[in-house]
Motif scaffolding. Structure first.
Motif, PDB file in Angstrom:
ATOM      1  N   MET A 155       0.855  -1.194   0.000  1.00  0.00           N
ATOM      2  CA  MET A 155       0.000   0.000   0.000  1.00  0.00           C
ATOM      3  C   MET A 155       0.890   1.243   0.000  1.00  0.00           C
ATOM      4  O   MET A 155       2.006   1.210   0.519  1.00  0.00           O
ATOM      5  CB  MET A 155      -0.931  -0.010   1.211  1.00  0.00           C
ATOM      6  CG  MET A 155      -0.263   0.215   2.554  1.00  0.00           C
ATOM      7  SD  MET A 155      -1.381   0.020   3.963  1.00  0.00           S
ATOM      8  CE  MET A 155      -1.251  -1.751   4.225  1.00  0.00           C
ATOM      9  N   TYR A 156       0.394   2.318  -0.614  1.00  0.00           N
ATOM     10  CA  TYR A 156       1.144   3.570  -0.623  1.00  0.00           C
ATOM     11  C   TYR A 156       1.012   4.271   0.740  1.00  0.00           C
ATOM     12  O   TYR A 156       0.167   3.932   1.565  1.00  0.00           O
ATOM     13  CB  TYR A 156       0.645   4.484  -1.735  1.00  0.00           C
ATOM     14  CG  TYR A 156       1.024   4.014  -3.113  1.00  0.00           C
ATOM     15  CD1 TYR A 156       2.360   3.748  -3.429  1.00  0.00           C
ATOM     16  CD2 TYR A 156       0.067   3.867  -4.104  1.00  0.00           C
ATOM     17  CE1 TYR A 156       2.727   3.332  -4.706  1.00  0.00           C
ATOM     18  CE2 TYR A 156       0.427   3.440  -5.391  1.00  0.00           C
ATOM     19  CZ  TYR A 156       1.752   3.163  -5.684  1.00  0.00           C
ATOM     20  OH  TYR A 156       2.112   2.750  -6.923  1.00  0.00           O
ATOM     21  N   ILE A 157       1.875   5.255   0.939  1.00  0.00           N
ATOM     22  CA  ILE A 157       1.951   5.924   2.239  1.00  0.00           C
ATOM     23  C   ILE A 157       0.627   6.576   2.625  1.00  0.00           C
ATOM     24  O   ILE A 157       0.238   6.561   3.795  1.00  0.00           O
ATOM     25  CB  ILE A 157       3.116   6.943   2.266  1.00  0.00           C
ATOM     26  CG1 ILE A 157       3.354   7.428   3.696  1.00  0.00           C
ATOM     27  CG2 ILE A 157       2.846   8.098   1.312  1.00  0.00           C
ATOM     28  CD1 ILE A 157       4.624   8.246   3.852  1.00  0.00           C
ATOM     29  N   HIS A 158      -0.093   7.131   1.654  1.00  0.00           N
ATOM     30  CA  HIS A 158      -1.358   7.788   1.995  1.00  0.00           C
ATOM     31  C   HIS A 158      -2.396   6.771   2.455  1.00  0.00           C
ATOM     32  O   HIS A 158      -3.268   7.076   3.274  1.00  0.00           O
ATOM     33  CB  HIS A 158      -1.881   8.607   0.813  1.00  0.00           C
ATOM     34  CG  HIS A 158      -2.394   7.802  -0.333  1.00  0.00           C
ATOM     35  ND1 HIS A 158      -1.563   7.333  -1.326  1.00  0.00           N
ATOM     36  CD2 HIS A 158      -3.644   7.361  -0.628  1.00  0.00           C
ATOM     37  CE1 HIS A 158      -2.285   6.644  -2.203  1.00  0.00           C
ATOM     38  NE2 HIS A 158      -3.552   6.653  -1.802  1.00  0.00           N
ATOM     39  N   PRO A 190       9.648  -0.601   4.154  1.00  0.00           N
ATOM     40  CA  PRO A 190       8.851  -0.868   2.946  1.00  0.00           C
ATOM     41  C   PRO A 190       9.752  -1.143   1.732  1.00  0.00           C
ATOM     42  O   PRO A 190      10.920  -0.721   1.703  1.00  0.00           O
ATOM     43  CB  PRO A 190       8.066   0.435   2.774  1.00  0.00           C
ATOM     44  CG  PRO A 190       8.974   1.481   3.333  1.00  0.00           C
ATOM     45  CD  PRO A 190       9.661   0.842   4.506  1.00  0.00           C
ATOM     46  N   ASN A 191       9.205  -1.839   0.776  1.00  0.00           N
ATOM     47  CA  ASN A 191       9.934  -2.047  -0.481  1.00  0.00           C
ATOM     48  C   ASN A 191       9.825  -0.795  -1.346  1.00  0.00           C
ATOM     49  O   ASN A 191       8.758  -0.170  -1.420  1.00  0.00           O
ATOM     50  CB  ASN A 191       9.341  -3.240  -1.242  1.00  0.00           C
ATOM     51  CG  ASN A 191       9.609  -4.553  -0.521  1.00  0.00           C
ATOM     52  OD1 ASN A 191      10.685  -4.754   0.042  1.00  0.00           O
ATOM     53  ND2 ASN A 191       8.627  -5.450  -0.540  1.00  0.00           N
ATOM     54  N   TYR A 221       8.287   5.109  -5.507  1.00  0.00           N
ATOM     55  CA  TYR A 221       7.379   5.098  -4.365  1.00  0.00           C
ATOM     56  C   TYR A 221       7.668   3.886  -3.478  1.00  0.00           C
ATOM     57  O   TYR A 221       8.241   2.886  -3.923  1.00  0.00           O
ATOM     58  CB  TYR A 221       5.928   5.069  -4.838  1.00  0.00           C
ATOM     59  CG  TYR A 221       5.468   6.372  -5.468  1.00  0.00           C
ATOM     60  CD1 TYR A 221       5.107   7.443  -4.675  1.00  0.00           C
ATOM     61  CD2 TYR A 221       5.416   6.510  -6.862  1.00  0.00           C
ATOM     62  CE1 TYR A 221       4.693   8.634  -5.259  1.00  0.00           C
ATOM     63  CE2 TYR A 221       5.010   7.694  -7.453  1.00  0.00           C
ATOM     64  CZ  TYR A 221       4.648   8.762  -6.638  1.00  0.00           C
ATOM     65  OH  TYR A 221       4.253   9.940  -7.198  1.00  0.00           O
ATOM     66  N   TYR A 222       7.225   4.020  -2.206  1.00  0.00           N
ATOM     67  CA  TYR A 222       7.411   2.926  -1.263  1.00  0.00           C
ATOM     68  C   TYR A 222       6.120   2.125  -1.124  1.00  0.00           C
ATOM     69  O   TYR A 222       5.024   2.695  -1.072  1.00  0.00           O
ATOM     70  CB  TYR A 222       7.846   3.452   0.111  1.00  0.00           C
ATOM     71  CG  TYR A 222       9.263   3.963   0.139  1.00  0.00           C
ATOM     72  CD1 TYR A 222      10.316   3.101   0.374  1.00  0.00           C
ATOM     73  CD2 TYR A 222       9.544   5.315  -0.080  1.00  0.00           C
ATOM     74  CE1 TYR A 222      11.631   3.558   0.399  1.00  0.00           C
ATOM     75  CE2 TYR A 222      10.844   5.788  -0.070  1.00  0.00           C
ATOM     76  CZ  TYR A 222      11.888   4.897   0.173  1.00  0.00           C
ATOM     77  OH  TYR A 222      13.178   5.350   0.187  1.00  0.00           O
ATOM     78  N   ASP A 223       6.291   0.813  -1.057  1.00  0.00           N
ATOM     79  CA  ASP A 223       5.163  -0.101  -0.918  1.00  0.00           C
ATOM     80  C   ASP A 223       5.167  -0.647   0.509  1.00  0.00           C
ATOM     81  O   ASP A 223       6.035  -1.450   0.875  1.00  0.00           O
ATOM     82  CB  ASP A 223       5.281  -1.243  -1.927  1.00  0.00           C
ATOM     83  CG  ASP A 223       4.123  -2.226  -1.813  1.00  0.00           C
ATOM     84  OD1 ASP A 223       3.065  -1.831  -1.262  1.00  0.00           O
ATOM     85  OD2 ASP A 223       4.283  -3.378  -2.253  1.00  0.00           O
TER      86      ASP A 223
END
Length: 273
Positions: free
Chosen positions: A1-4, A28-29, A35-37
């Motif tokens: 999931m994204y940070i938001h 996170p990956n 972007y971070y997952d």
């Protein structure tokens, strides 16, 4: 999931999540697009970290708590916080008692007239100081402003004398109760001691704290004379409230002096005047 998404799910500001990631507390990956997952593992980590922060743990302590053998550290840390919270609760309960005292004094100024008197039981010896008192003032105020009072000094000789239309000098000082002193047995040499016991008290309104007319004391003096109970102490006082009239301060005091000494001292009710 994204940070938001993680932010919404945990009600955590994205900047806070980024801070945890930069401190190496979330892993996170990073995707090809930069972007971070964040995974469910990151969600679990973040929830645990937020819990530790809610227990007021510092980031340094959290890093220690995340070591392989952290159980004893967490137990010690939580025990210390539990003690601190209990100490804070006790302090807040004490503050509530002082607030109740202040409310009672204010109600009395509303309900009682300045010509009425009360015979009341004090529950501890009052220790008052009058100028010069630079040394003791700082000591008393280091206790707490809530446990010190502005006091007024009128000698028992005046109180037991004639009720006449005459101005006399008045002294204002600062006082506390004996149980508040670190050494409760040794009373400082310069103190004016108002013994524990039955007192006659009255409300008094003043603008000038340097002089007073004896007629202003007539209610309590008349009460003592009519009951054949001479005053055994000088006065003390409790500043119940103050207000401004025509840009000048008006002070409402509860003035009292002892007429009968006794040893009543109930720690649950001793915060009285």
């Amino acid at each position: 999931m994204y940070i938001h998404e993680l932010s919404k799910l945990t009600n955590t500001n994205p900047e806070t999540i980024r801070m945890y990631r930069k401190k190496g507390l979330l892993h996170p990956n990073r995707l090809a697009n930069g972007y971070y997952d964040y995974s469910m593992a990151d969600f679990a980590s973040l929830m645990h970290l937020r819990k530790l922060r809610d227990f007021s743990m510092s980031f340094h302590e959290i890093e220690q708590a995340l070591c392989a053998d952290s159980s004893q550290f967490l137990l010690d840390s939580f025990s210390a916080r539990e003690k601190a919270i209990n100490d804070e609760i006790a302090a807040l309960q004490e503050k509530i008692r002082y607030l109740e005292l202040e409310k009672r004094h204010i109600r009395e100024t509303m309900d009682e007239g300045f010509d009425s008197v009360r015979i009341m039981q004090s529950v501890d010896t009052k220790i008052d100081f009058y100028p010069p008192f630079e040394e003791v003032a700082s000591t008393l105020l280091s206790l707490h402003y809530q446990t010190t009072t502005i006091c007024l000094h009128i000698s028992k000789e005046i109180l037991n004398g004639p009720i006449v239309d005459k101005e006399i000098p008045l002294q204002a000082g600062i006082g506390t109760y004996r149980y508040m002193l670190k050494d409760k047995t040794d009373i400082p040499e310069k103190a004016v001691v108002i013994p524990n016991g039955l007192c006659i008290s009255q409300l008094i309104s003043l603008q000038d704290l340097t002089r007073i007319n004896i007629l202003s004391l007539a209610p309590m003096m008349t009460c003592a004379k009519s009951n054949h109970t001479p005053f055994l102490s000088d006065t003390t006082a409790y500043l119940a409230t103050m207000n401004y009239q025509q840009d000048k301060p008006v002070y409402i005091f509860r003035l009292r002096a002892c007429i009968e000494k006794n040893d009543i001292c109930d720690p649950d009710t001793r915060i009285q005047n």
